[in-house]
Motif scaffolding. Structure first.
Motif, mmCIF file in Angstrom:
data_model
loop_
_atom_site.group_PDB
_atom_site.id
_atom_site.type_symbol
_atom_site.label_atom_id
_atom_site.label_comp_id
_atom_site.label_asym_id
_atom_site.label_seq_id
_atom_site.Cartn_x
_atom_site.Cartn_y
_atom_site.Cartn_z
ATOM 1 N N HIS A 172 0.086 15.805 -14.305
ATOM 2 C CA HIS A 172 -1.316 14.765 -14.923
ATOM 3 C C HIS A 172 -2.275 16.186 -15.167
ATOM 4 C CE1 HIS A 172 -4.696 11.889 -15.004
ATOM 5 N NE2 HIS A 172 -3.764 11.130 -16.291
ATOM 6 N N ARG A 173 -3.068 15.767 -15.900
ATOM 7 C CA ARG A 173 -4.200 16.567 -16.859
ATOM 8 C C ARG A 173 -5.635 16.268 -15.648
ATOM 9 N NH1 ARG A 173 -3.967 12.642 -21.145
ATOM 10 N NH2 ARG A 173 -5.777 11.600 -20.888
ATOM 11 N N SER A 174 -5.602 15.440 -14.964
ATOM 12 C CA SER A 174 -6.770 14.627 -14.365
ATOM 13 C C SER A 174 -6.011 14.418 -12.815
ATOM 14 C CB SER A 174 -7.273 13.425 -14.962
ATOM 15 O OG SER A 174 -9.075 13.612 -14.544
ATOM 16 N N LYS A 175 -7.277 13.384 -12.352
ATOM 17 C CA LYS A 175 -7.060 13.486 -10.422
ATOM 18 C C LYS A 175 -5.809 12.828 -10.203
ATOM 19 C CE LYS A 175 -9.294 8.451 -11.690
ATOM 20 N NZ LYS A 175 -9.965 7.832 -11.376
ATOM 21 N N CYS A 176 -4.671 12.291 -11.464
ATOM 22 C CA CYS A 176 -3.220 11.590 -10.624
ATOM 23 C C CYS A 176 -2.525 12.652 -10.302
ATOM 24 C CB CYS A 176 -3.224 10.776 -11.392
ATOM 25 S SG CYS A 176 -4.205 9.015 -11.994
ATOM 26 N N ARG A 177 -3.040 14.359 -9.989
ATOM 27 C CA ARG A 177 -2.592 14.969 -9.530
ATOM 28 C C ARG A 177 -2.137 14.754 -8.220
ATOM 29 N NH1 ARG A 177 -1.927 19.574 -12.868
ATOM 30 N NH2 ARG A 177 -1.001 20.855 -11.230
ATOM 31 N N ASN A 178 -3.460 14.490 -7.233
ATOM 32 C CA ASN A 178 -3.836 14.882 -5.966
ATOM 33 C C ASN A 178 -2.642 13.832 -5.400
ATOM 34 O OD1 ASN A 178 -6.278 16.454 -5.577
ATOM 35 N ND2 ASN A 178 -7.520 14.624 -6.995
ATOM 36 N N LEU A 179 -2.744 14.218 -3.931
ATOM 37 C CA LEU A 179 -1.996 12.909 -3.221
ATOM 38 C C LEU A 179 -2.620 11.720 -3.329
ATOM 39 C CD1 LEU A 179 -0.447 15.322 0.174
ATOM 40 C CD2 LEU A 179 0.986 14.544 -2.474
ATOM 41 N N PRO A 209 7.244 9.397 -10.101
ATOM 42 C CA PRO A 209 6.772 7.709 -10.097
ATOM 43 C C PRO A 209 5.364 7.394 -10.619
ATOM 44 C CG PRO A 209 6.224 9.366 -8.575
ATOM 45 C CD PRO A 209 6.371 10.615 -8.939
ATOM 46 N N THR A 210 5.322 7.622 -12.281
ATOM 47 C CA THR A 210 3.953 6.669 -12.748
ATOM 48 C C THR A 210 4.721 4.626 -12.078
ATOM 49 O OG1 THR A 210 5.533 6.552 -14.644
ATOM 50 C CG2 THR A 210 3.959 8.020 -14.673
ATOM 51 N N ALA A 211 3.562 4.015 -13.000
ATOM 52 C CA ALA A 211 3.856 2.985 -13.008
ATOM 53 C C ALA A 211 4.981 1.985 -13.862
ATOM 54 C CB ALA A 211 2.700 2.052 -13.508
ATOM 55 N N GLU A 212 4.830 3.059 -15.159
ATOM 56 C CA GLU A 212 6.390 3.077 -15.647
ATOM 57 C C GLU A 212 7.403 3.113 -16.001
ATOM 58 O OE1 GLU A 212 3.387 4.863 -16.270
ATOM 59 O OE2 GLU A 212 2.721 4.497 -18.374
ATOM 60 N N ASN A 213 7.799 4.090 -13.968
ATOM 61 C CA ASN A 213 8.938 4.809 -14.123
ATOM 62 C C ASN A 213 9.360 3.434 -12.921
ATOM 63 O OD1 ASN A 213 9.351 6.168 -16.047
ATOM 64 N ND2 ASN A 213 8.778 8.491 -15.197
ATOM 65 N N LEU A 214 8.018 3.548 -11.899
ATOM 66 C CA LEU A 214 8.418 2.183 -11.189
ATOM 67 C C LEU A 214 8.811 0.854 -10.916
ATOM 68 C CD1 LEU A 214 5.413 3.669 -8.955
ATOM 69 C CD2 LEU A 214 7.860 4.204 -7.811
ATOM 70 N N ALA A 215 8.986 0.054 -12.540
ATOM 71 C CA ALA A 215 9.062 -0.619 -13.091
ATOM 72 C C ALA A 215 10.150 -0.694 -13.496
ATOM 73 C CB ALA A 215 7.624 -0.930 -13.906
ATOM 74 N N ASP A 263 0.422 -1.440 -0.088
ATOM 75 C CA ASP A 263 -0.133 0.107 0.010
ATOM 76 C C ASP A 263 0.916 1.116 -0.351
ATOM 77 O OD1 ASP A 263 -2.486 -1.499 0.164
ATOM 78 O OD2 ASP A 263 -1.552 -1.991 2.881
ATOM 79 N N THR A 264 0.990 2.660 -1.134
ATOM 80 C CA THR A 264 2.273 2.842 -0.910
ATOM 81 C C THR A 264 1.115 3.928 -1.992
ATOM 82 O OG1 THR A 264 3.610 1.109 -1.662
ATOM 83 C CG2 THR A 264 3.772 3.103 -2.268
ATOM 84 N N GLY A 265 1.507 5.403 -1.563
ATOM 85 C CA GLY A 265 1.429 6.622 -2.102
ATOM 86 C C GLY A 265 1.929 7.039 -3.232
ATOM 87 N N HIS A 266 1.634 8.603 -3.086
ATOM 88 C CA HIS A 266 2.472 8.445 -5.326
ATOM 89 C C HIS A 266 0.951 9.660 -5.590
ATOM 90 C CE1 HIS A 266 1.151 6.851 -8.934
ATOM 91 N NE2 HIS A 266 0.212 7.315 -8.255
ATOM 92 N N ARG A 267 2.031 10.559 -6.826
ATOM 93 C CA ARG A 267 1.329 11.652 -7.242
ATOM 94 C C ARG A 267 2.086 11.751 -8.609
ATOM 95 N NH1 ARG A 267 0.570 17.667 -7.326
ATOM 96 N NH2 ARG A 267 2.237 18.361 -7.195
ATOM 97 N N VAL A 268 1.308 12.220 -9.259
ATOM 98 C CA VAL A 268 1.230 12.372 -10.814
ATOM 99 C C VAL A 268 1.447 13.690 -11.060
ATOM 100 C CG1 VAL A 268 1.503 12.004 -13.452
ATOM 101 C CG2 VAL A 268 1.248 9.920 -11.451
ATOM 102 N N PRO A 269 2.761 14.917 -10.966
ATOM 103 C CA PRO A 269 2.595 16.554 -10.757
ATOM 104 C C PRO A 269 1.647 16.696 -11.468
ATOM 105 C CG PRO A 269 4.621 15.350 -10.303
ATOM 106 C CD PRO A 269 3.909 14.764 -10.415
#
Ligand SMILES: [Zn+2]
Length: 149
Positions: free
Chosen positions: A20-27, A105-111, A12-18
């Protein structure tokens, strides 16, 4: 011809995509699945515990627990260039579990990151061909990214 195996751990891990045009910019956070894919030849030495295996699944699990799970479980992963999130996390104090990374920290970069962290720990005692060939990060049940050689 080769054999491959996969083993994963979940966190269970937190991140955000700063940007991002939509909801992924939220913590926010995910139940991540971190899956290593190994390829090679099975152990042929008779009588050893690993006979017929690439590597003991338990050994892969131990590596993933130490190198991935214990680092990012109940942690927040933040891009060092994300000034707002870095500032917000700075008020949490030194005992907050934060992992600062030099990438968004997108899934791509985390992989790609997980592959680099785990790769050097994949070893065999029996001289059989064995290598980490891919790392898969599942962010949601419908979304998975891979980094592969
Ligand atoms: Zn997310």
């Amino acid at each position: 011809m080769s054999t491959s195996i996969r083993r994963w751990v979940e966190t269970d891990t937190g991140h955000r995509v700063p940007n991002h045009r939509s909801k992924c910019r939220n913590l926010h956070g995910h139940r991540y699945r971190w899956e290593a894919e190994l390829e090679g030849e099975v152990v042929t030495r008779e009588g050893v515990s690993e006979e017929g295996m690439l590597i003991d699944f338990g050994d892969v699990s131990e590596i993933l627990e130490e190198q991935i799970h214990d680092v990012v479980d109940h942690a927040f992963i933040v891009y060092e260039g994300d000034a707002e999130a870095m500032q917000a996390l700075s008020v949490m104090g030194d005992d907050h579990k934060t992992l600062v990374v030099p990438f968004v920290p997108t899934a791509e970069n985390l992989a790609k990151w997980a592959f680099s962290v785990v790769e050097s720990h994949i070893t065999t005692a029996y001289g059989n061909d064995l290598r980490l060939v891919a790392f898969h990060v599942r962010e949601t049940p419908k979304s998975c990214a891979s980094w592969r050689l």
